[in-house]
Scaffold this active site. Structure first.
Site, PDB file in Angstrom:
ATOM      1  N   GLU A  48       0.824  -1.197   0.000  1.00 12.63           N
ATOM      2  CA  GLU A  48       0.000   0.000   0.000  1.00 12.63           C
ATOM      3  C   GLU A  48       0.863   1.253   0.000  1.00 12.63           C
ATOM      4  OE1 GLU A  48      -4.082  -1.012   2.295  1.00 12.63           O
ATOM      5  OE2 GLU A  48      -2.305  -1.219   3.503  1.00 12.63           O
ATOM      6  N   CYS A 102       3.378   8.640   0.963  1.00 11.94           N
ATOM      7  CA  CYS A 102       3.954   7.754   1.970  1.00 11.94           C
ATOM      8  C   CYS A 102       4.152   6.393   1.311  1.00 11.94           C
ATOM      9  CB  CYS A 102       2.975   7.693   3.145  1.00 11.94           C
ATOM     10  SG  CYS A 102       3.448   6.565   4.448  1.00 11.94           S
ATOM     11  N   CYS A 115       6.919  -6.601   7.360  1.00 13.34           N
ATOM     12  CA  CYS A 115       8.019  -6.031   8.134  1.00 13.34           C
ATOM     13  C   CYS A 115       8.443  -7.055   9.173  1.00 13.34           C
ATOM     14  CB  CYS A 115       7.554  -4.745   8.828  1.00 13.34           C
ATOM     15  SG  CYS A 115       8.875  -3.859   9.688  1.00 13.34           S
ATOM     16  N   CYS A 134       6.971  -4.386  15.895  1.00 15.37           N
ATOM     17  CA  CYS A 134       6.537  -3.423  16.910  1.00 15.37           C
ATOM     18  C   CYS A 134       5.113  -3.825  17.302  1.00 15.37           C
ATOM     19  CB  CYS A 134       6.551  -1.997  16.354  1.00 15.37           C
ATOM     20  SG  CYS A 134       8.208  -1.446  15.883  1.00 15.37           S
ATOM     21  N   CYS A 169       1.876  -2.032  15.794  1.00 15.65           N
ATOM     22  CA  CYS A 169       1.830  -1.706  14.365  1.00 15.65           C
ATOM     23  C   CYS A 169       1.229  -2.850  13.559  1.00 15.65           C
ATOM     24  CB  CYS A 169       3.249  -1.406  13.866  1.00 15.65           C
ATOM     25  SG  CYS A 169       3.334  -1.123  12.083  1.00 15.65           S
ATOM     26  N   SER A 191      12.099   7.091   7.625  1.00 15.50           N
ATOM     27  CA  SER A 191      11.757   6.864   9.026  1.00 15.50           C
ATOM     28  C   SER A 191      12.239   5.475   9.422  1.00 15.50           C
ATOM     29  CB  SER A 191      10.242   6.978   9.202  1.00 15.50           C
ATOM     30  OG  SER A 191       9.866   6.650  10.525  1.00 15.50           O
ATOM     31  N   SER A 242      11.926   6.516  15.091  1.00 16.61           N
ATOM     32  CA  SER A 242      10.776   6.158  15.928  1.00 16.61           C
ATOM     33  C   SER A 242      11.283   5.785  17.308  1.00 16.61           C
ATOM     34  CB  SER A 242      10.023   4.979  15.300  1.00 16.61           C
ATOM     35  OG  SER A 242       9.527   5.352  14.029  1.00 16.61           O
ATOM     36  N   LEU A 243      11.116   6.693  18.262  1.00 16.09           N
ATOM     37  CA  LEU A 243      11.654   6.462  19.617  1.00 16.09           C
ATOM     38  C   LEU A 243      10.588   5.778  20.483  1.00 16.09           C
ATOM     39  CD1 LEU A 243      14.291   6.934  21.091  1.00 16.09           C
ATOM     40  CD2 LEU A 243      13.396   9.104  21.924  1.00 16.09           C
ATOM     41  N   HIS A 244       9.450   6.417  20.628  1.00 18.09           N
ATOM     42  CA  HIS A 244       8.255   5.822  21.248  1.00 18.09           C
ATOM     43  C   HIS A 244       8.347   5.521  22.737  1.00 18.09           C
ATOM     44  CE1 HIS A 244       6.852   5.826  17.240  1.00 18.09           C
ATOM     45  NE2 HIS A 244       7.050   4.572  16.897  1.00 18.09           N
ATOM     46  N   CYS A 256      -0.903   6.251   9.785  1.00 21.67           N
ATOM     47  CA  CYS A 256       0.294   5.572  10.291  1.00 21.67           C
ATOM     48  C   CYS A 256      -0.050   4.245  10.937  1.00 21.67           C
ATOM     49  CB  CYS A 256       0.954   6.398  11.402  1.00 21.67           C
ATOM     50  SG  CYS A 256       1.757   7.859  10.881  1.00 21.67           S
TER      51      CYS A 256
HETATM   52  N1  SAH Z   1       9.702   1.197   9.984  1.00 23.55           N
HETATM   53  C1  SAH Z   1       9.665   2.634  10.008  1.00 23.55           C
HETATM   54  C2  SAH Z   1       8.420   3.198   9.333  1.00 23.55           C
HETATM   55  C3  SAH Z   1       7.166   2.762  10.058  1.00 23.55           C
HETATM   56  S1  SAH Z   1       5.645   3.632   9.849  1.00 23.55           S
HETATM   57  C4  SAH Z   1       9.743   3.129  11.438  1.00 23.55           C
HETATM   58  O1  SAH Z   1       9.600   2.309  12.353  1.00 23.55           O
HETATM   59  O2  SAH Z   1       9.955   4.309  11.661  1.00 23.55           O
HETATM   60  C5  SAH Z   1       5.882   5.244  10.458  1.00 23.55           C
HETATM   61  C6  SAH Z   1       5.525   5.500  11.926  1.00 23.55           C
HETATM   62  O3  SAH Z   1       4.206   5.058  12.287  1.00 23.55           O
HETATM   63  C7  SAH Z   1       6.466   4.801  12.889  1.00 23.55           C
HETATM   64  O4  SAH Z   1       6.898   5.748  13.851  1.00 23.55           O
HETATM   65  C8  SAH Z   1       5.581   3.764  13.512  1.00 23.55           C
HETATM   66  O5  SAH Z   1       6.045   3.357  14.783  1.00 23.55           O
HETATM   67  C9  SAH Z   1       4.260   4.485  13.580  1.00 23.55           C
HETATM   68  N2  SAH Z   1       3.095   3.624  13.816  1.00 23.55           N
HETATM   69  C10 SAH Z   1       2.974   2.292  13.609  1.00 23.55           C
HETATM   70  N3  SAH Z   1       1.749   1.861  13.942  1.00 23.55           N
HETATM   71  C11 SAH Z   1       1.043   2.943  14.352  1.00 23.55           C
HETATM   72  C12 SAH Z   1      -0.295   3.143  14.801  1.00 23.55           C
HETATM   73  N4  SAH Z   1      -1.165   2.145  14.864  1.00 23.55           N
HETATM   74  N5  SAH Z   1      -0.668   4.392  15.124  1.00 23.55           N
HETATM   75  C13 SAH Z   1       0.214   5.433  15.013  1.00 23.55           C
HETATM   76  N6  SAH Z   1       1.475   5.306  14.587  1.00 23.55           N
HETATM   77  C14 SAH Z   1       1.902   4.073  14.271  1.00 23.55           C
END
Ligand code: SAH
Length: 339
Positions: A84, A97, A104, A108, A111, A186, A209-211, A329
């Site tokens: 997608e 995007c 993947c 995570c 995700c 990212s 992506s720190l989170h 996202c």
């Molecule tokens: N693999 C890359 C790109 C991932 S998508 C990365 O990890 O950065 C881009 C962003 O969306 C990432 O920060 C990811 O953690 C975030 N993300 C994933 N699932 C999500 C969700 N359900 N709601 C909001 N953000 C999400």
């Protein structure tokens, strides 16, 4: 365009080397949708190319948000796998995007793509064709893709050779002519990848992506943290800033009761203190999927933001686009799972 298959036809016919450039001009410049339109090529060559699709992607589904105009496109690849891509219109910006992998491997826990596991890497051509698709869709309105973000399916740093190659084509005048500064990668924090991006000669942007501000919480929601801890990721980020002199973005998805407390906002401010003011934190509202996670309430996101800001760190709240078509996202691949 499938450069490999096209080159095979050119080789078989012993075509001169400049033919490949002519074909690139037809695909990226003229934006042909069938070889018939490539009138700069001989009729014989066009006929010889007839079995090679002009694009590596076949559109299989398209949805447009009634709320914000965001478009989600589902594509089938030559091997029937699916990916997608999303186009987000915002003022004068048209941000695409893109996906870098089918599925993947990073898993995570919040995700949707992570639940699929990794199917395969995308080729550079398959990545570029996602952008080209939207370029063609926007052209009749006299609009162009202005920005590209690698925030679709996949971890770009796990497929970095193809990602770099795709960026070169997007950026090239003979390709899509998109400025390097309009292109962002990212990553979930793959340290060798961050170091390679620092060395990359094109001035692209980096988002990490720190989170979570602490290893215990981050390891719980992002298995990659067991391979590359926050300390290691931040060391690589520090070197990146020193080497590139560019701004760095940290993404932080707001998960209720997991990483959104006042204490964690303070900790985030402390952890990022010596990066001030070269970085920016983007708080991402969590997009509900089939997981047990819950989004943080808006007021609590704003409170979290104010604490990070008070620590002297630029901090914004990401605007969520395409929520009604599951294009936001981390929602990519959701729809497929339901099928
Ligand atoms: N693999 C890359 C790109 C991932 S998508 C990365 O990890 O950065 C881009 C962003 O969306 C990432 O920060 C990811 O953690 C975030 N993300 C994933 N699932 C999500 C969700 N359900 N709601 C909001 N953000 C999400």
């Amino acid at each position: 365009m499938d450069r490999e298959r096209i080159q095979k036809v050119l080789d078989e016919r012993k075509e001169p080397a400049f033919r490949a450039k002519q074909i690139m001009a037809a695909i990226y410049g003229q934006r042909i949708s069938s070889w018939e339109q490539a009138t700069s090529l001989s009729k014989e060559l066009r006929d010889a190319l007839v079995d090679v699709p002009v694009s590596t992607l076949t559109l299989s589904h398209r949805a447009q948000s009634k709320k914000d105009g965001t478009v989600k496109a589902l594509f089938t690849l030559a091997d029937d796998k699916e990916i997608e891509a999303v186009m987000i219109p915002n003022g004068d910006f048209r941000t695409v995007c893109v996906s870098s992998q089918v599925g993947c491997a990073m898993k995570c826990s919040f995700c949707a793509t992570g639940t699929m596991g990794l199917k395969r890497n995308l080729s550079a051509d398959e990545i570029v064709d996602q952008v080209l698709f939207f370029e063609k869709e926007l052209a009749p309105k006299n609009e162009r893709v202005t920005n590209v973000v690698f925030m679709g399916m996949g971890e770009p740093c796990a497929n970095l050779d193809n990602v770099f190659e795709s960026i070169r084509i997007m950026n090239s005048k003979d390709g899509l002519g998109i400025g390097a500064r309009k292109i962002s990668i990212s990553t979930c924090g793959i340290v060798p990848g961050i170091r390679r991006i620092a060395e990359f000669d094109l001035q692209i942007n980096l988002a990490v992506s720190l989170h979570a501000p602490t290893d215990d919480v981050r390891s719980e929601i992002m298995p990659v943290n067991k391979a590359y801890s926050i300390g290691q990721v931040l060391d690589a980020c520090r070197d990146y800033l020193r080497q590139t002199n560019r701004k760095l973005f940290f993404e932080y998805v707001m998960l209720s009761g997991i990483n959104d407390s006042i204490e964690q906002a303070d900790e985030l401010g402390a952890v990022l203190k010596d990066f001030r003011p070269l970085i920016q934190v983007n708080l991402i509202p969590f997009h509900q999927s089939f997981f047990e996670f819950r989004p943080t309430a808006r007021a609590a996101i704003e409170r979290f933001q104010s604490i990070v800001l008070a620590a002297g760190i630029p901090c914004t709240i990401r605007h969520s686009a395409g929520v009604d078509i599951a294009a936001a996202c981390g929602q990519l691949a959701l729809e497929r799972k339901d099928k």
